[in-house]
Enzyme design. Sequence first.
Site, mmCIF file in Angstrom:
data_model
loop_
_atom_site.group_PDB
_atom_site.id
_atom_site.type_symbol
_atom_site.label_atom_id
_atom_site.label_comp_id
_atom_site.label_asym_id
_atom_site.label_seq_id
_atom_site.Cartn_x
_atom_site.Cartn_y
_atom_site.Cartn_z
ATOM 1 N N ARG A 226 0.754 -1.262 -0.045
ATOM 2 C CA ARG A 226 0.041 0.116 -0.095
ATOM 3 C C ARG A 226 0.662 1.076 0.021
ATOM 4 O O ARG A 226 1.856 1.233 0.669
ATOM 5 C CB ARG A 226 -0.856 0.059 1.215
ATOM 6 C CG ARG A 226 -1.904 -1.010 1.293
ATOM 7 C CD ARG A 226 -3.158 -0.520 0.137
ATOM 8 N NE ARG A 226 -4.275 -1.318 0.144
ATOM 9 C CZ ARG A 226 -4.356 -2.592 -0.423
ATOM 10 N NH1 ARG A 226 -3.450 -2.877 -1.263
ATOM 11 N NH2 ARG A 226 -5.671 -3.078 -0.375
ATOM 12 N N GLU A 255 -4.423 7.549 -5.206
ATOM 13 C CA GLU A 255 -4.791 6.625 -6.213
ATOM 14 C C GLU A 255 -6.085 7.208 -6.744
ATOM 15 O O GLU A 255 -7.076 7.268 -5.814
ATOM 16 C CB GLU A 255 -4.482 5.329 -5.949
ATOM 17 C CG GLU A 255 -3.441 4.633 -5.416
ATOM 18 C CD GLU A 255 -3.523 3.115 -5.313
ATOM 19 O OE1 GLU A 255 -4.337 2.496 -5.646
ATOM 20 O OE2 GLU A 255 -2.271 2.663 -4.920
ATOM 21 N N HIS A 274 -1.434 0.152 -9.829
ATOM 22 C CA HIS A 274 -2.099 -0.946 -8.728
ATOM 23 C C HIS A 274 -2.521 -2.128 -9.664
ATOM 24 O O HIS A 274 -3.847 -2.517 -9.367
ATOM 25 C CB HIS A 274 -3.040 -0.095 -7.976
ATOM 26 C CG HIS A 274 -3.165 -1.018 -6.826
ATOM 27 N ND1 HIS A 274 -3.774 -0.229 -5.479
ATOM 28 C CD2 HIS A 274 -3.397 -2.169 -6.254
ATOM 29 C CE1 HIS A 274 -3.970 -1.033 -4.366
ATOM 30 N NE2 HIS A 274 -3.700 -2.523 -4.951
#
Length: 312
Positions: A226, A255, A274
């Site tokens: 993360r 994000e 991601h």
Amino acid sequence: MQKIIIPEAADAQTNHYLAQKGYDVIKVANPSKADLLAHPDVAGAMVYLSPMPNDLYDQLPNLKVLARYGVGYDNIDADYAAKKGVWVTNTPGANAVSVAEAAVTDMLLLAKQSIPIAANMKTNGWTQKESIVGRELTGATVGIIGFGDIGQTVAKLLTGFGCRILIYNRTHRDTPYGTYVDLETLLTESDFVSIHIAAVPATEHLIDAQALKLMKKSAYLVNMARGAIVDEQALYDALKQHDIAGAGLDVFEHEPLPKDDPLMSLDNAYLTPHSAAITHEAGYNMAMGASKMIDAVLSGQTPEWAVNQPVK
């Protein structure tokens, strides 16, 4: 028929598993708070990374389960959900191979300088082929921060490269694949540092300016966990000043990462959106696992992969 909201992709990946079980399935692209509130009688939802705020539950009296399509659940306050009688589940191990392979891929790309070499060839052809020199992953020391399913799979994959594996984890799990050390030792001695630890308050900015200063100038950082675990401003400074050699990042503090983010300008940062877990195999595993958790809760069973324990 109990109503469920799930991602369209998950419905397709499971061949409409929940509909076949007799549920009223509402399909949306990326289930969000707004999607759930649009169906106030919803009993369960499968969610990606959209935030599920605490004010959701009082508006959804029939909600019994939030099933994460994935492993991390930092977008949900699982303890608060439990107080509201809502199960929160995840799918441990479902994407471990895909994410671990992505981490090793980043290590290889960074070690071999594959991205700048390919760009240099497009600009200069063969004439400057020896101007950028890589290194071997074989025999390198790799530090793995976080030794859950993904971290363990990374260690297993790296045995084929003869790597020396250092492990930092809050709990010790017996393993033949590496040696447990403290974080300072791991950062100081590793040629590659691969992050796979959970994002919790205790790990926020675990990798900060001080931690980055401990790393070798020749070392690389890979983050598949993360974004909050790494202080991005400190990382940008370290990369810009070549205090470390490079980084492979699949996750970010904010994000989606803005196109004008400073990290985008760095030649020694390899960035992906991601997407480490986006493979056919991981998608099926996560979608089916989350579907089974929803079905378990709504059929009165205790879900195998619960991360909380509702009080009512």
